[in-house]
Design a protein around this motif. Structure first.
Motif, PDB file in Angstrom:
ATOM      1  N   SER A 124      34.834 -31.409  -9.189  1.00 35.73           N
ATOM      2  CA  SER A 124      35.173 -32.473 -10.138  1.00 35.73           C
ATOM      3  C   SER A 124      34.037 -32.811 -11.093  1.00 35.73           C
ATOM      4  N   GLY A 125      32.793 -32.762 -10.629  1.00 34.27           N
ATOM      5  CA  GLY A 125      31.679 -33.225 -11.450  1.00 34.27           C
ATOM      6  C   GLY A 125      31.511 -32.439 -12.733  1.00 34.27           C
ATOM      7  N   THR A 126      31.579 -31.112 -12.653  1.00 36.85           N
ATOM      8  CA  THR A 126      31.395 -30.288 -13.843  1.00 36.85           C
ATOM      9  C   THR A 126      32.551 -30.470 -14.814  1.00 36.85           C
ATOM     10  N   ALA A 127      33.772 -30.570 -14.294  1.00 35.03           N
ATOM     11  CA  ALA A 127      34.926 -30.797 -15.171  1.00 35.03           C
ATOM     12  C   ALA A 127      34.803 -32.136 -15.893  1.00 35.03           C
ATOM     13  N   GLU A 128      34.342 -33.152 -15.185  1.00 35.71           N
ATOM     14  CA  GLU A 128      34.184 -34.475 -15.804  1.00 35.71           C
ATOM     15  C   GLU A 128      33.097 -34.451 -16.874  1.00 35.71           C
ATOM     16  N   LEU A 129      31.971 -33.786 -16.569  1.00 38.48           N
ATOM     17  CA  LEU A 129      30.912 -33.702 -17.565  1.00 38.48           C
ATOM     18  C   LEU A 129      31.372 -32.913 -18.790  1.00 38.48           C
ATOM     19  N   THR A 130      32.174 -31.881 -18.574  1.00 37.52           N
ATOM     20  CA  THR A 130      32.706 -31.121 -19.703  1.00 37.52           C
ATOM     21  C   THR A 130      33.417 -32.042 -20.682  1.00 37.52           C
ATOM     22  N   TRP A 131      34.212 -32.943 -20.161  1.00 34.42           N
ATOM     23  CA  TRP A 131      34.931 -33.861 -21.059  1.00 34.42           C
ATOM     24  C   TRP A 131      34.011 -34.921 -21.657  1.00 34.42           C
ATOM     25  N   ALA A 132      32.973 -35.305 -20.931  1.00 37.41           N
ATOM     26  CA  ALA A 132      31.986 -36.204 -21.531  1.00 37.41           C
ATOM     27  C   ALA A 132      31.339 -35.540 -22.746  1.00 37.41           C
TER      28      ALA A 132
END
Length: 321
Positions: free
Chosen positions: A107-115
């Protein structure tokens, strides 16, 4: 006999609190945490010479044969995550070093991608800087709704990114060397070829594993085909983008409109690296996996790997080599 354990690259100095090192490991073990990255190979070998066990944080510290061969006391090397291209697994096997991995949260990398996507499209950093300088609403932002999201690599991370794109009302297209139309459809995406993805996407985001076939996959042709108002995001591995082509695009052409990077060819990024002053870039210090929840999984599993190995070296947990 005391077993010495080295925990590398604990930049935030949080590893001791992220797992029960004392409670889960047997008596007679000692743990040393290294908060400073050791880039020099000779210094690294000297620092690790007394240790039987080493815990490596992702790919921050490489372990080629030239390092492994100079660490005769090393018996177990634990990497956080189940893939680490910086460890020479073949040499580890030959030299009798067991290599184990850990689980991780996607989840962390996917969330940062959208950030990073939103940071680019809304120019969050630029607007904040101008606001602090006394200005107000100096630019007009763009919408994502109705635009095309191009996902390069539709695995467990790319699939999460695609789902969020669909929630934003974007048309999601995807490509990778072995992606099928059926697999793309399962993630709500439409399979296109690589050329179409880069030519049509408002945002192209990379989620591939770095390997011989993916190294330099995004080069001058792909960057030159992008729309002038398009954005490129890479939270995977820097080597997937051709560095020379990226530098030429950012300094000599108007496209892409912006590039966000969470990964670099050298980490930590040197102070004099050209990307630190490159125009149209949004940079983050490889933070995709750096969340408290993920660290608890990483270090908790690392402790379990070590405990299992010390109890019975013939039955390691999550072995990679």
């Amino acid at each position: 006999m005391t077993v010495r354990i080295a925990v590398l690259d604990d930049y935030q100095r949080v590893a001791p609190a992220m797992a029960d090192w004392a409670g889960e490991l047997p008596a007679g073990t000692s743990v040393d945490h290294f908060g400073r990255h050791i880039a020099d190979e000779g210094e690294l070998v000297a620092a690790l010479a007394p240790f039987e066990v080493v815990v490596a944080m992702r790919e921050r510290t490489p372990f080629p044969r030239s390092v492994l061969a100079k660490l005769p006391r090393l018996r177990l090397l634990v990497t956080t995550g189940m893939v680490n291209a910086s460890i020479d697994l073949a040499s580890a096997r030959e030299l009798g070093v067991t290599v184990c991995g850990t689980r991780s949260r996607p989840s962390g990398t996917a969330e940062l991608t959208w950030a990073l996507i939103l940071g680019l499209v809304r120019d969050v950093a630029g607007n904040e800087a101008r606001l602090r300088a006394g200005q107000w609403q100096t630019a007009v932002a763009q919408d994502l709704y109705g635009e095309t999201l191009g996902v390069v690599g539709l695995g467990r991370l790319g699939g999460r990114v695609a789902a969020i794109g669909a929630a934003f009302g974007m048309d999601v297209v995807a490509w990778s060397p072995r992606l099928t139309a059926e697999a793309a459809a399962e993630h709500g995406a439409r399979l296109v070829d690589k050329a179409e993805l880069f030519a049509t996407a408002k945002v192209a985001t990379i989620h591939l594993v770095l390997g011989d076939r993916s190294r330099g996959l995004v080069g001058a042709a792909e960057l030159g085909a992008m729309r002038e108002d398009a954005y490129l995001v890479n939270t995977s591995r820097f080597g997937i983008i051709d560095a020379d082509a990226l530098r030429a695009a950012l300094t000599g052409t108007p496209r892409p409109a912006g590039v966000a990077l969470d990964v670099f060819d050298t980490e930590p990024l040197p102070e004099d690296h050209w990307l630190r002053s490159a125009p149209r870039t949004l940079l983050s210090p490889h933070m995709g996996f750096v969340t408290a929840e993920n660290y608890r999984v990483f270090y908790g599993d690392a402790v379990a790997d070590i405990a299992a190995f010390l109890a019975d070296p013939s039955r390691p947990l999550r072995p990679l080599a």
